[in-house]
Design a protein around this motif. Structure first.
Motif, PDB file in Angstrom:
ATOM      1  N   CYS A  41       0.839  -1.204   0.000  1.00  0.00           N
ATOM      2  CA  CYS A  41       0.000   0.000   0.000  1.00  0.00           C
ATOM      3  C   CYS A  41       0.877   1.258   0.000  1.00  0.00           C
ATOM      4  O   CYS A  41       0.648   2.182  -0.780  1.00  0.00           O
ATOM      5  N   ALA A  42       1.878   1.282   0.868  1.00  0.00           N
ATOM      6  CA  ALA A  42       2.806   2.418   0.911  1.00  0.00           C
ATOM      7  C   ALA A  42       3.541   2.577  -0.413  1.00  0.00           C
ATOM      8  O   ALA A  42       3.705   3.694  -0.921  1.00  0.00           O
ATOM      9  N   ALA A  43       3.965   1.470  -0.996  1.00  0.00           N
ATOM     10  CA  ALA A  43       4.690   1.510  -2.270  1.00  0.00           C
ATOM     11  C   ALA A  43       3.823   2.087  -3.373  1.00  0.00           C
ATOM     12  O   ALA A  43       4.261   2.953  -4.146  1.00  0.00           O
ATOM     13  N   VAL A  44       2.583   1.640  -3.456  1.00  0.00           N
ATOM     14  CA  VAL A  44       1.674   2.132  -4.502  1.00  0.00           C
ATOM     15  C   VAL A  44       1.378   3.617  -4.301  1.00  0.00           C
ATOM     16  O   VAL A  44       1.474   4.404  -5.246  1.00  0.00           O
ATOM     17  N   LEU A  45       1.043   4.012  -3.080  1.00  0.00           N
ATOM     18  CA  LEU A  45       0.693   5.411  -2.838  1.00  0.00           C
ATOM     19  C   LEU A  45       1.850   6.363  -3.108  1.00  0.00           C
ATOM     20  O   LEU A  45       1.671   7.400  -3.766  1.00  0.00           O
ATOM     21  N   THR A  46       3.040   6.041  -2.619  1.00  0.00           N
ATOM     22  CA  THR A  46       4.162   6.963  -2.819  1.00  0.00           C
ATOM     23  C   THR A  46       4.621   7.000  -4.271  1.00  0.00           C
ATOM     24  O   THR A  46       5.000   8.055  -4.777  1.00  0.00           O
ATOM     25  N   THR A  47       4.559   5.883  -4.955  1.00  0.00           N
ATOM     26  CA  THR A  47       4.961   5.852  -6.360  1.00  0.00           C
ATOM     27  C   THR A  47       3.941   6.567  -7.235  1.00  0.00           C
ATOM     28  O   THR A  47       4.300   7.389  -8.077  1.00  0.00           O
ATOM     29  N   VAL A  48       2.664   6.293  -7.015  1.00  0.00           N
ATOM     30  CA  VAL A  48       1.608   6.930  -7.815  1.00  0.00           C
ATOM     31  C   VAL A  48       1.580   8.438  -7.576  1.00  0.00           C
ATOM     32  O   VAL A  48       1.328   9.209  -8.504  1.00  0.00           O
ATOM     33  N   SER A  49       1.887   8.880  -6.364  1.00  0.00           N
ATOM     34  CA  SER A  49       1.880  10.316  -6.081  1.00  0.00           C
ATOM     35  C   SER A  49       2.949  11.050  -6.884  1.00  0.00           C
ATOM     36  O   SER A  49       2.849  12.251  -7.128  1.00  0.00           O
ATOM     37  N   PHE A  50       3.956  10.350  -7.324  1.00  0.00           N
ATOM     38  CA  PHE A  50       5.056  10.937  -8.079  1.00  0.00           C
ATOM     39  C   PHE A  50       4.725  11.071  -9.566  1.00  0.00           C
ATOM     40  O   PHE A  50       5.298  11.901 -10.273  1.00  0.00           O
ATOM     41  N   VAL A  51       3.791  10.291 -10.058  1.00  0.00           N
ATOM     42  CA  VAL A  51       3.476  10.237 -11.489  1.00  0.00           C
ATOM     43  C   VAL A  51       3.005  11.573 -12.067  1.00  0.00           C
ATOM     44  O   VAL A  51       3.458  11.961 -13.153  1.00  0.00           O
ATOM     45  N   PRO A  52       2.110  12.338 -11.400  1.00  0.00           N
ATOM     46  CA  PRO A  52       1.671  13.601 -12.017  1.00  0.00           C
ATOM     47  C   PRO A  52       2.816  14.572 -12.316  1.00  0.00           C
ATOM     48  O   PRO A  52       2.833  15.207 -13.368  1.00  0.00           O
ATOM     49  N   GLN A  53       3.785  14.682 -11.387  1.00  0.00           N
ATOM     50  CA  GLN A  53       4.921  15.578 -11.636  1.00  0.00           C
ATOM     51  C   GLN A  53       5.758  15.075 -12.806  1.00  0.00           C
ATOM     52  O   GLN A  53       6.172  15.856 -13.667  1.00  0.00           O
ATOM     53  N   ALA A  54       5.997  13.784 -12.836  1.00  0.00           N
ATOM     54  CA  ALA A  54       6.780  13.215 -13.931  1.00  0.00           C
ATOM     55  C   ALA A  54       6.060  13.412 -15.263  1.00  0.00           C
ATOM     56  O   ALA A  54       6.670  13.831 -16.251  1.00  0.00           O
ATOM     57  N   TRP A  55       4.773  13.136 -15.304  1.00  0.00           N
ATOM     58  CA  TRP A  55       3.990  13.293 -16.539  1.00  0.00           C
ATOM     59  C   TRP A  55       4.022  14.738 -17.027  1.00  0.00           C
ATOM     60  O   TRP A  55       4.251  15.004 -18.203  1.00  0.00           O
ATOM     61  N   HIS A  56       3.803  15.679 -16.102  1.00  0.00           N
ATOM     62  CA  HIS A  56       3.817  17.103 -16.463  1.00  0.00           C
ATOM     63  C   HIS A  56       5.187  17.500 -17.019  1.00  0.00           C
ATOM     64  O   HIS A  56       5.269  18.206 -18.029  1.00  0.00           O
ATOM     65  N   THR A  57       6.241  17.055 -16.373  1.00  0.00           N
ATOM     66  CA  THR A  57       7.591  17.410 -16.813  1.00  0.00           C
ATOM     67  C   THR A  57       7.906  16.803 -18.169  1.00  0.00           C
ATOM     68  O   THR A  57       8.458  17.474 -19.045  1.00  0.00           O
ATOM     69  N   PHE A  58       7.553  15.538 -18.379  1.00  0.00           N
ATOM     70  CA  PHE A  58       7.808  14.895 -19.670  1.00  0.00           C
ATOM     71  C   PHE A  58       7.009  15.570 -20.778  1.00  0.00           C
ATOM     72  O   PHE A  58       7.493  15.730 -21.894  1.00  0.00           O
ATOM     73  N   LYS A  59       5.769  15.964 -20.458  1.00  0.00           N
ATOM     74  CA  LYS A  59       4.890  16.552 -21.458  1.00  0.00           C
ATOM     75  C   LYS A  59       5.314  17.976 -21.832  1.00  0.00           C
ATOM     76  O   LYS A  59       5.359  18.324 -23.008  1.00  0.00           O
ATOM     77  N   THR A  60       5.645  18.796 -20.845  1.00  0.00           N
ATOM     78  CA  THR A  60       5.942  20.206 -21.103  1.00  0.00           C
ATOM     79  C   THR A  60       7.428  20.490 -21.288  1.00  0.00           C
ATOM     80  O   THR A  60       7.785  21.536 -21.825  1.00  0.00           O
ATOM     81  N   LEU A  64      11.326   7.184 -12.940  1.00  0.00           N
ATOM     82  CA  LEU A  64      10.672   8.491 -13.088  1.00  0.00           C
ATOM     83  C   LEU A  64      11.586   9.626 -12.650  1.00  0.00           C
ATOM     84  O   LEU A  64      11.749  10.621 -13.369  1.00  0.00           O
ATOM     85  N   ALA A  65      12.196   9.493 -11.486  1.00  0.00           N
ATOM     86  CA  ALA A  65      13.084  10.549 -10.981  1.00  0.00           C
ATOM     87  C   ALA A  65      14.319  10.691 -11.867  1.00  0.00           C
ATOM     88  O   ALA A  65      14.772  11.811 -12.135  1.00  0.00           O
ATOM     89  N   GLY A  66      14.860   9.576 -12.327  1.00  0.00           N
ATOM     90  CA  GLY A  66      16.012   9.636 -13.224  1.00  0.00           C
ATOM     91  C   GLY A  66      15.671  10.328 -14.534  1.00  0.00           C
ATOM     92  O   GLY A  66      16.472  11.097 -15.072  1.00  0.00           O
ATOM     93  N   GLY A  67      14.473  10.071 -15.037  1.00  0.00           N
ATOM     94  CA  GLY A  67      14.027  10.749 -16.257  1.00  0.00           C
ATOM     95  C   GLY A  67      13.895  12.247 -16.068  1.00  0.00           C
ATOM     96  O   GLY A  67      14.325  13.044 -16.909  1.00  0.00           O
ATOM     97  N   ILE A  68      13.306  12.652 -14.945  1.00  0.00           N
ATOM     98  CA  ILE A  68      13.171  14.084 -14.658  1.00  0.00           C
ATOM     99  C   ILE A  68      14.543  14.713 -14.453  1.00  0.00           C
ATOM    100  O   ILE A  68      14.811  15.811 -14.954  1.00  0.00           O
ATOM    101  N   LEU A  69      15.428  14.039 -13.736  1.00  0.00           N
ATOM    102  CA  LEU A  69      16.777  14.563 -13.525  1.00  0.00           C
ATOM    103  C   LEU A  69      17.514  14.708 -14.853  1.00  0.00           C
ATOM    104  O   LEU A  69      18.173  15.724 -15.098  1.00  0.00           O
TER     105      LEU A  69
END
Length: 84
Positions: free
Chosen positions: A10-29, A72-77
């Motif tokens: 549960c912790a793994a899913v919540l913390t990982t999924v919470s990171f997706v919107p920032q990654a998606w926004h950064t990849f898109k824009t 995700l973090a490596g991609g943003i970095l």
């Protein structure tokens, strides 16, 4: 599955999924102006350490979550370094 494993997943899913919107926004824009290079460098190193820790323990919730988050973090970095 034990209660401990359930909470781990549960912790793994919540913390990982919470990171997706920032990654998606950064990849898109490709807008990395608001992202701190220092913070993402330290964060990515920390996630890599969590991944190794999970592997050493054989704790699959930690391993799976940190493999995804590290990607995700490596991609943003990488984008921060490329588009700054």
């Amino acid at each position: 599955m034990s209660l401990t494993e359930t909470f781990g997943y549960c912790a793994a899913v919540l913390t990982t999924v919470s990171f997706v919107p920032q990654a998606w926004h950064t990849f898109k824009t490709r807008d990395v102006r608001g992202i701190s290079l220092g913070m993402y460098s330290v964060f990515t190193a920390g996630v890599a350490c969590w991944l190794v820790y999970g592997l050493l323990l054989g704790a699959w919730p930690i391993v799976i979550a940190n493999v995804i988050t590290l990607a995700l973090a490596g991609g943003i970095l990488a984008m921060k370094l490329r588009f700054r």
